[in-house]
Write a protein that holds these residues in place. Structure first.
Motif, mmCIF file in Angstrom:
data_model
loop_
_atom_site.group_PDB
_atom_site.id
_atom_site.type_symbol
_atom_site.label_atom_id
_atom_site.label_comp_id
_atom_site.label_asym_id
_atom_site.label_seq_id
_atom_site.Cartn_x
_atom_site.Cartn_y
_atom_site.Cartn_z
ATOM 1 N N ARG A 175 -5.261 29.195 22.948
ATOM 2 C CA ARG A 175 -6.445 28.895 23.756
ATOM 3 C C ARG A 175 -7.195 27.669 23.244
ATOM 4 N NH1 ARG A 175 -6.507 34.493 23.149
ATOM 5 N NH2 ARG A 175 -6.013 35.619 25.098
ATOM 6 N N LYS A 176 -7.077 27.385 21.960
ATOM 7 C CA LYS A 176 -7.763 26.232 21.391
ATOM 8 C C LYS A 176 -7.244 24.933 21.994
ATOM 9 C CE LYS A 176 -8.977 24.153 16.904
ATOM 10 N NZ LYS A 176 -8.849 24.278 15.433
ATOM 11 N N ASN A 177 -5.976 24.916 22.412
ATOM 12 C CA ASN A 177 -5.340 23.705 22.937
ATOM 13 C C ASN A 177 -4.741 23.938 24.321
ATOM 14 O OD1 ASN A 177 -5.282 21.628 20.531
ATOM 15 N ND2 ASN A 177 -4.670 23.598 19.637
ATOM 16 N N TRP A 178 -5.385 24.757 25.138
ATOM 17 C CA TRP A 178 -4.744 25.154 26.381
ATOM 18 C C TRP A 178 -4.566 23.992 27.362
ATOM 19 C CZ3 TRP A 178 -7.231 24.630 31.059
ATOM 20 C CH2 TRP A 178 -8.629 24.628 31.079
ATOM 21 N N MET A 179 -5.472 23.014 27.358
ATOM 22 C CA MET A 179 -5.277 21.861 28.242
ATOM 23 C C MET A 179 -4.066 21.042 27.797
ATOM 24 S SD MET A 179 -9.082 20.358 29.081
ATOM 25 C CE MET A 179 -10.238 21.227 30.142
ATOM 26 N N GLY A 180 -4.011 20.804 26.509
ATOM 27 C CA GLY A 180 -2.902 20.011 25.978
ATOM 28 C C GLY A 180 -1.563 20.684 26.174
ATOM 29 N N ASN A 181 -1.545 22.002 26.252
ATOM 30 C CA ASN A 181 -0.290 22.728 26.425
ATOM 31 C C ASN A 181 0.151 22.793 27.885
ATOM 32 O OD1 ASN A 181 0.027 23.250 23.680
ATOM 33 N ND2 ASN A 181 -1.235 25.099 23.793
ATOM 34 N N LEU A 182 -0.727 22.419 28.800
ATOM 35 C CA LEU A 182 -0.328 22.220 30.186
ATOM 36 C C LEU A 182 0.136 20.768 30.321
ATOM 37 C CD1 LEU A 182 -3.292 24.055 31.971
ATOM 38 C CD2 LEU A 182 -1.003 24.939 31.529
ATOM 39 N N SER A 183 0.609 20.383 31.446
ATOM 40 C CA SER A 183 1.098 19.013 31.636
ATOM 41 C C SER A 183 -0.086 18.088 31.872
ATOM 42 C CB SER A 183 2.062 18.951 32.825
ATOM 43 O OG SER A 183 2.431 17.614 33.081
ATOM 44 N N ILE A 184 -0.435 17.280 30.859
ATOM 45 C CA ILE A 184 -1.598 16.403 31.000
ATOM 46 C C ILE A 184 -1.316 15.261 31.981
ATOM 47 C CG2 ILE A 184 -2.516 16.957 28.729
ATOM 48 C CD1 ILE A 184 -1.371 14.321 27.706
ATOM 49 N N GLU A 185 -0.057 15.048 32.344
ATOM 50 C CA GLU A 185 0.264 14.048 33.348
ATOM 51 C C GLU A 185 0.003 14.588 34.764
ATOM 52 O OE1 GLU A 185 2.332 14.762 30.837
ATOM 53 O OE2 GLU A 185 1.948 12.923 29.682
ATOM 54 N N LYS A 186 0.105 15.900 34.946
ATOM 55 C CA LYS A 186 -0.140 16.521 36.249
ATOM 56 C C LYS A 186 -1.574 17.039 36.389
ATOM 57 C CE LYS A 186 4.598 18.233 36.889
ATOM 58 N NZ LYS A 186 5.406 19.465 37.115
ATOM 59 N N LEU A 187 -2.182 17.341 35.259
ATOM 60 C CA LEU A 187 -3.492 17.996 35.292
ATOM 61 C C LEU A 187 -4.595 16.964 35.516
ATOM 62 C CD1 LEU A 187 -5.044 20.640 34.971
ATOM 63 C CD2 LEU A 187 -5.120 20.215 32.501
ATOM 64 N N SER A 269 -6.213 16.807 23.118
ATOM 65 C CA SER A 269 -6.131 16.658 24.577
ATOM 66 C C SER A 269 -7.169 17.493 25.331
ATOM 67 C CB SER A 269 -4.720 17.055 25.055
ATOM 68 O OG SER A 269 -3.732 16.295 24.391
ATOM 69 N N GLU A 270 -8.095 18.108 24.616
ATOM 70 C CA GLU A 270 -9.079 18.987 25.265
ATOM 71 C C GLU A 270 -10.301 18.177 25.693
ATOM 72 O OE1 GLU A 270 -7.910 22.245 25.635
ATOM 73 O OE2 GLU A 270 -6.226 21.140 24.754
ATOM 74 N N ILE A 271 -10.651 18.299 26.964
ATOM 75 C CA ILE A 271 -11.832 17.611 27.499
ATOM 76 C C ILE A 271 -12.944 18.633 27.695
ATOM 77 C CG2 ILE A 271 -12.759 16.405 29.519
ATOM 78 C CD1 ILE A 271 -10.167 14.919 29.739
ATOM 79 N N ILE A 272 -14.161 18.226 27.317
ATOM 80 C CA ILE A 272 -15.329 19.109 27.361
ATOM 81 C C ILE A 272 -16.365 18.526 28.314
ATOM 82 C CG2 ILE A 272 -17.235 20.086 26.022
ATOM 83 C CD1 ILE A 272 -15.429 19.793 23.533
ATOM 84 N N ILE A 273 -16.961 19.389 29.126
ATOM 85 C CA ILE A 273 -18.147 19.006 29.905
ATOM 86 C C ILE A 273 -19.361 19.559 29.160
ATOM 87 C CG2 ILE A 273 -19.404 19.247 32.072
ATOM 88 C CD1 ILE A 273 -16.728 19.562 33.502
ATOM 89 N N LEU A 274 -20.206 18.657 28.725
ATOM 90 C CA LEU A 274 -21.396 19.037 27.956
ATOM 91 C C LEU A 274 -22.612 18.861 28.863
ATOM 92 C CD1 LEU A 274 -22.223 19.951 25.108
ATOM 93 C CD2 LEU A 274 -22.397 17.540 24.463
ATOM 94 N N ASP A 275 -23.118 19.968 29.395
ATOM 95 C CA ASP A 275 -24.270 19.947 30.308
ATOM 96 C C ASP A 275 -25.545 20.226 29.501
ATOM 97 O OD1 ASP A 275 -26.032 20.134 32.468
ATOM 98 O OD2 ASP A 275 -25.520 22.235 32.843
ATOM 99 N N LEU A 316 -7.748 10.277 28.517
ATOM 100 C CA LEU A 316 -7.712 10.345 27.050
ATOM 101 C C LEU A 316 -7.544 8.940 26.475
ATOM 102 C CD1 LEU A 316 -5.383 13.466 26.713
ATOM 103 C CD2 LEU A 316 -7.860 13.388 26.381
ATOM 104 N N PRO A 317 -8.054 8.653 25.288
ATOM 105 C CA PRO A 317 -8.558 9.591 24.261
ATOM 106 C C PRO A 317 -10.041 9.958 24.398
ATOM 107 C CG PRO A 317 -8.530 7.397 23.363
ATOM 108 C CD PRO A 317 -7.987 7.271 24.752
ATOM 109 N N LYS A 318 -10.717 9.440 25.451
ATOM 110 C CA LYS A 318 -12.104 9.869 25.655
ATOM 111 C C LYS A 318 -12.095 11.352 26.017
ATOM 112 C CE LYS A 318 -13.706 5.759 24.902
ATOM 113 N NZ LYS A 318 -14.469 5.451 23.658
ATOM 114 N N ARG A 319 -13.110 12.086 25.533
ATOM 115 C CA ARG A 319 -12.964 13.551 25.583
ATOM 116 C C ARG A 319 -14.186 14.302 26.132
ATOM 117 N NH1 ARG A 319 -9.971 14.878 21.070
ATOM 118 N NH2 ARG A 319 -9.981 17.025 21.837
ATOM 119 N N VAL A 320 -15.335 13.627 26.257
ATOM 120 C CA VAL A 320 -16.564 14.360 26.589
ATOM 121 C C VAL A 320 -17.229 13.760 27.825
ATOM 122 C CG1 VAL A 320 -18.874 15.044 25.827
ATOM 123 C CG2 VAL A 320 -16.972 15.000 24.186
ATOM 124 N N ILE A 321 -17.426 14.592 28.848
ATOM 125 C CA ILE A 321 -18.295 14.243 29.973
ATOM 126 C C ILE A 321 -19.662 14.841 29.649
ATOM 127 C CG2 ILE A 321 -18.757 14.604 32.419
ATOM 128 C CD1 ILE A 321 -15.719 14.787 32.837
#
Length: 450
Positions: A175-187, A269-275, A316-321
């Motif tokens: 779960r810590k890397n769930w985005m990276g473990n999906l296809s980042i080219e398709k996601l 590869s994990e992107i975070i939305i920081l509201d 990527l490599p930018k990671r935070v919205i």
């Protein structure tokens, strides 16, 4: 013995008797020539005194008394009577009239308004205290029944429709890397179903046992939530940069930033939305936009409407919205490092009734454009809020009324034809199952199953 007796008799006859006769004659002479004339003189003098002194004096006193009565007493009595009449006429009568008028004025201007005020106050107390109190008491008996009825509706839906949806059986192995473990080219950003937390930084808020249950919506730290799979954080701040929820405060914003940066350094590869927003009723922290850009600058994804259809590999490599929502300060400008409130929308309703919130979430979601075509993030919050008019005010027992229906909500979105509109899905007290449901749906979108 005869000699002496004769001698005594001779002495009496020749000495004593003549002496006694002389004394008696002398006494008579004194009475006749001294006492009687003296008595007569005294009587005459007394009569003269009475006639020439006492009687004229008595007459003078009587005349004086009459004169005093006539010239002093009678005028004084008359003056007193006149004065009394004047006092009655000029003082007593006006005073009585003034008192009567004052009494009437007091009745008119004090007593009557006071009586009216008391009557109005009594009506106000009945209207604003007694009736609301009675209504409040009635609510306390009715609210548990309402909750049970609404939970029964959701339980019936769950029993009849289940919680199945495409990807519901998917479980990420990391779960810590769930985005990276999906296809980042398709996601792409708009295909992600983002698991989020509501009031994310409220662990350790307030005083343990005392006020903490009133404001704590998460028990995990920011870092622990990110490791668990959370990707949208809801942060509330006040003027001194401390995290807050209502009147309660926890830790400094630096703690949040440090946890976020730590997680970013540990992943790739994990992107975070920081509201981040200023809490309602609080002032904005000074120069907070500068603070955020300095702290997160190297990770910040610049605002760009074209990003929503881009794959993670292009971002990527930018990671935070980072979305910054101040209350008084100027909003972040378009195209800058920080995003403004236009890019995160929701339709929050303040209720502690689960079916009411469930329906509201569904109805508002239906009205949104599909996530593939919109240029903003839309959030659905699977949470409930304790209400002031109910005795159950702890967050956990209230929000638990809806937490267990997260998968049911997703399955209903499928049934209602709005699953393509679900994007950010947030909860209180996030757990693995909630994350898995969001990640599973995301995986199904990549695979074209939704």
């Amino acid at each position: 013995m005869g000699f002496f007796e004769d001698l005594a008799d001779s002495f009496v006859k020749e000495v004593v008797d003549p002496t006694v006769s002389f004394v008696e004659d002398s006494a008579k002479t004194v009475v006749r020539e001294v006492v009687d004339p003296t008595v007569a003189f005294a009587e005459d003098s007394a009569k003269t005194v009475v006639r020439e002194v006492v009687d004229p004096t008595v007459t003078f006193v009587e005349d004086s008394a009459r004169t005093v009565v006539k010239e002093v007493v009678d005028p004084t009595v008359t003056f007193v009577e006149d004065s009394a009449k004047t006092v009655v006429r000029e003082v007593v009568d006006p005073t009585v009239s003034f008192v009567e008028d004052s009494a009437k004025t007091v009745v008119r201007e004090v007593v009557d308004p006071t009586v009216s005020f008391v009557e109005d106050s009594a009506e106000t107390v009945v209207r604003e205290v007694i009736y609301p109190t009675a209504a409040f008491i009635a609510t306390q008996f009715q609210r548990p029944r309402d909750v049970m009825e609404q939970e029964a509706i959701l339980d019936k839906l769950l029993a009849s429709n289940g919680s199945r949806f495409p990807g519901d059986d998917y479980h990420p192995h990391d779960r810590k890397n769930w985005m990276g473990n999906l296809s980042i080219e398709k996601l792409t950003l708009n295909k992600i179903v983002w698991p989020g937390t509501h009031d994310s930084a409220t662990n350790e808020i307030g005083i343990d046992v005392v006020t903490r249950p009133l404001g704590e919506c998460q028990t995990l730290s920011i870092y622990e939530q990110l490791v668990l799979g959370t990707r949208v954080l809801d942060i509330r701040v006040q003027e001194d940069r401390y995290i807050c929820h209502g009147i309660l405060a926890s830790y400094n914003m630096d703690v949040v930033i440090d946890d976020v940066v730590r997680f970013l350094w540990e992943t790739h590869s994990e992107i975070i939305i920081l509201d981040i927003r200023t809490e309602y009723g609080r002032k904005d922290p000074p120069e907070f936009e500068t603070y955020l850009t300095v702290k997160l600058g190297q990770f910040l994804i610049q605002q760009d409407d074209n990003l929503f259809n881009k794959a993670l590999s292009e971002i990527l490599p930018k990671r935070v919205i980072c979305i910054w929502r101040p209350r008084q300060s100027p909003r972040p400008s378009r195209g800058g490092l920080l995003w403004n409130s236009d890019y995160l929308k929701d339709n929050w309703i303040d209720t502690d009734l689960p079916w009411t919130k469930f329906q509201s979430n569904m109805n508002h979601l239906k009205q949104q454009p599909p996530s593939s075509s919109r240029r903003f993030f839309y959030r659905v919050e699977n949470t409930l809020t304790p209400q002031a008019d109910n005795v159950v005010v702890w967050v956990r027992p209230v929000t638990d009324r809806i937490r267990r229906y997260a998968r049911l909500f997703i399955s209903r979105c499928v049934a209602k034809g709005c699953i393509d509109k679900l994007q950010i899905f947030s909860t209180d007290f996030i757990d693995e199952d909630f994350v898995d449901a969001c990640v599973g749906l995301t995986h199904a979108r990549i695979e074209g199953k939704v």
